[in-house]
Each structure stands twice: as structure tokens, then as C-alpha cells.
Design a protein around this motif. Structure first.
Motif, short mmCIF file in Angstrom:
data_model
loop_
_atom_site.label_atom_id
_atom_site.label_comp_id
_atom_site.label_asym_id
_atom_site.label_seq_id
_atom_site.Cartn_x
_atom_site.Cartn_y
_atom_site.Cartn_z
N GLY A 108 0.77 -1.36 0.17
CA GLY A 108 -0.06 0.38 0.06
C GLY A 108 0.77 1.14 0.23
N LEU A 109 2.15 1.36 0.56
CA LEU A 109 2.22 2.40 1.18
C LEU A 109 3.33 2.71 -0.84
CD1 LEU A 109 4.79 2.00 4.45
CD2 LEU A 109 2.41 3.38 3.89
N LEU A 110 3.99 1.62 -1.47
CA LEU A 110 4.42 1.95 -2.10
C LEU A 110 3.58 2.23 -3.27
CD1 LEU A 110 6.98 -1.78 -2.77
CD2 LEU A 110 7.39 0.75 -2.34
N GLU A 111 1.97 1.81 -3.76
CA GLU A 111 0.80 2.34 -3.88
C GLU A 111 0.58 3.79 -3.53
OE1 GLU A 111 -3.50 1.60 -5.07
OE2 GLU A 111 -2.60 -0.63 -4.62
N GLU A 112 0.57 3.91 -2.74
CA GLU A 112 0.59 5.48 -2.49
C GLU A 112 1.33 6.33 -2.80
OE1 GLU A 112 -0.07 6.17 1.88
OE2 GLU A 112 -1.37 4.72 1.70
N GLU A 113 3.25 6.21 -2.16
CA GLU A 113 4.04 6.41 -3.30
C GLU A 113 4.26 7.00 -4.75
OE1 GLU A 113 5.83 8.88 -1.66
OE2 GLU A 113 3.64 8.76 -0.31
N SER A 114 3.09 6.30 -5.51
CA SER A 114 3.40 5.71 -6.76
C SER A 114 5.26 4.81 -7.26
CB SER A 114 3.35 6.83 -7.38
OG SER A 114 1.58 7.44 -7.47
N MET A 115 5.46 4.11 -6.69
CA MET A 115 5.75 2.90 -6.96
C MET A 115 5.97 1.81 -7.87
SD MET A 115 8.90 4.19 -3.26
CE MET A 115 10.09 3.09 -4.12
N ASP A 116 7.12 1.46 -9.23
CA ASP A 116 6.87 0.46 -9.30
C ASP A 116 7.55 -0.98 -8.96
OD1 ASP A 116 5.70 -1.50 -10.84
OD2 ASP A 116 6.79 -0.38 -12.75
N THR A 117 7.41 -1.25 -8.20
CA THR A 117 8.51 -2.00 -7.10
C THR A 117 8.02 -3.14 -6.76
OG1 THR A 117 10.04 -0.40 -6.65
CG2 THR A 117 10.65 -2.17 -5.34
N THR A 118 8.05 -4.33 -7.14
CA THR A 118 7.40 -6.02 -7.08
C THR A 118 7.70 -6.14 -5.70
OG1 THR A 118 9.18 -7.67 -8.37
CG2 THR A 118 7.16 -5.72 -9.56
N LYS A 119 6.79 -7.41 -5.67
CA LYS A 119 6.78 -7.71 -4.38
C LYS A 119 8.30 -8.63 -4.04
CE LYS A 119 4.86 -11.21 -1.58
NZ LYS A 119 4.04 -11.82 -1.22
N GLU A 120 8.61 -9.18 -5.56
CA GLU A 120 9.93 -9.61 -5.28
C GLU A 120 11.01 -8.97 -5.51
OE1 GLU A 120 7.13 -10.88 -7.36
OE2 GLU A 120 6.68 -12.22 -6.50
N ASP A 121 10.50 -7.88 -6.43
CA ASP A 121 12.21 -6.92 -6.14
C ASP A 121 12.58 -6.47 -4.69
OD1 ASP A 121 11.95 -6.74 -8.72
OD2 ASP A 121 10.70 -4.84 -8.83
N VAL A 122 11.26 -6.47 -4.03
CA VAL A 122 11.33 -6.44 -2.27
C VAL A 122 12.44 -7.28 -1.47
CG1 VAL A 122 10.40 -5.38 -0.54
CG2 VAL A 122 9.93 -4.03 -2.26
N LEU A 123 12.05 -8.13 -1.74
CA LEU A 123 12.68 -9.88 -1.15
C LEU A 123 13.31 -10.04 -1.94
CD1 LEU A 123 9.03 -12.14 -1.22
CD2 LEU A 123 9.96 -10.50 0.77
N ASP A 124 13.38 -9.98 -3.11
CA ASP A 124 15.23 -10.31 -3.53
C ASP A 124 15.93 -9.18 -2.57
OD1 ASP A 124 14.06 -12.64 -4.82
OD2 ASP A 124 14.17 -11.16 -6.63
N ALA A 125 15.61 -7.90 -3.14
CA ALA A 125 16.29 -7.55 -2.72
C ALA A 125 16.91 -7.13 -0.53
CB ALA A 125 16.62 -5.96 -3.08
N VAL A 126 16.19 -7.27 -0.43
CA VAL A 126 16.51 -8.15 1.38
C VAL A 126 17.03 -8.87 1.56
CG1 VAL A 126 15.21 -7.95 3.77
CG2 VAL A 126 14.47 -6.43 2.18
N ALA A 127 16.78 -10.01 0.52
CA ALA A 127 17.43 -11.44 1.76
C ALA A 127 18.57 -11.20 0.63
CB ALA A 127 16.41 -12.08 -0.16
N GLU A 128 19.43 -10.75 -0.42
CA GLU A 128 20.37 -10.57 -1.71
C GLU A 128 21.67 -8.87 0.14
OE1 GLU A 128 20.52 -9.18 -5.28
OE2 GLU A 128 19.56 -10.59 -5.74
#
Length: 166
Positions: A108-128
Motif C-alpha cells: 500500500g505504501l508503494l502504491e501511495e508513493e506511485s513506486m513501481d516496485t514488485t514484491k519479488e524486487d523487495v524480497l530479493d533485495a532484502v534477502a541479498e
């Protein structure tokens, strides 16, 4: 996780800082608050989007450091404030006075900020970022079986986390 040169608090802090690095790599401003909370900062307000935890068991020198990205709330998530009785002092150092005002789904926060970041992008970045911070930059991750002492630790900790108290 077993590392003779460190302790559970140090590893929790490394993981929290790695969570910040992962979120920042996808374009979010983030902060780590010991022990375990990772928050994004939007328009001067902090929203908890990663809940971290660490656990050990008194019969082992093994411990675990975990983090869960709050991507979305189910309907059940909206009853947190009613279901969990938190003392007012829990929120004395916070900008909000309830769990759900502070914990916000990242989607929801990403949507409010009009950021085109996917769940996979976030999970991959945090995991790496966590792999690099906790295990090192040149570590190759491969799936293996737990050692016997690791398997015993997982089984003991599972009992705790599946208990009524938890």
C-alpha cells in the motif's frame, strides 16, 4: 546460524541494517530500530514494514535471526489493535499510538508513493543484502541438509513458536 565470533544482538543489528540497505536499493528511505524493526520513512513519518526477531535456546549455541516483510494485511490483520492489548508506554517514543497505525503493508505504501516496485524486487533485495551482511560478499548459497544439531535446534524452536504463549 552459528558464528563463534559474534552474538545474537550483533547479528540482529546486522540483519536490520541489511534490511535498510535492501529497501534503499529499491528506492525507499528506511531506518533500523534495534531490536528488529525496519521502517520506511515517507513524508517524515515512519512505518514499520519489516518485523524482525531473534531467538536462541538455552541448550544450544545456535540462534536464529529472522525478518518478515509486511507486504499486505489480510482482514485478520485489521483486528490487531483489538486483539493485542499493548500498554500505552509501548508507544511513548513513537509517532503513533497503535500497532496498525505504525505497521503498514508495504504494498500500500508503494502504491501511495506511485513506486513501481514488485514484491519479488523487495524480497530479493532484502534477502541479498542479508546474505551479504550475515554471511559475506563472496558466499555462494546452496541448499543442503541441516546438520543434526541444527535440526534439533529447529525442532526445539518450532515447539516454542507454535506454543499458546507465543
Amino acid at each position: 546460524y552459528q558464528n563463534d565470533d559474534t552474538n545474537i544482538l550483533a547479528e540482529t543489528d546486522k540483519s536490520g541494517e541489511a534490511n535498510v540497505a535492501g529497501l534503499e536499493s529499491v528506492g525507499l528511505e528506511a531506518e533500523y530500530s534495534s531490536i528488529g524493526d525496519t521502517e520506511v520513512v515517507i513524508d517524515g513519518s515512519n512505518y514499520k514494514v519489516i518485523a524482525g526477531a531473534a531467538a536462541t535456546y538455552h541448550t544450544s549455541d545456535l540462534f536464529t535471526v529472522t525478518g518478515g516483510v509486511v507486504w499486505d494485511f489480510s482482514e485478520a490483520g485489521t483486528i490487531l489493535d483489538d486483539a493485542i492489548d499493548m500498554p500505552p508506554e509501548k508507544f511513548e517514543d513513537k509517532d503513533t499510538d497503535s500497532l496498525t497505525a505504525r505497521i503498514q503493508p508495504l504494498a500500500g505504501l508503494l502504491e501511495e508513493e506511485s513506486m513501481d516496485t514488485t514484491k519479488e524486487d523487495v524480497l530479493d533485495a532484502v534477502a541479498e543484502a542479508n546474505v551479504e551482511a550475515l554471511l559475506g560478499e563472496d558466499v555462494t548459497i546452496e541448499e543442503t541438509e541441516f546438520r543434526p544439531e541444527e535440526q534439533a535446534f529447529v525442532e526445539e524452536m518450532a515447539e516454542f513458536f507454535q506454543s499458546d504463549t507465543w
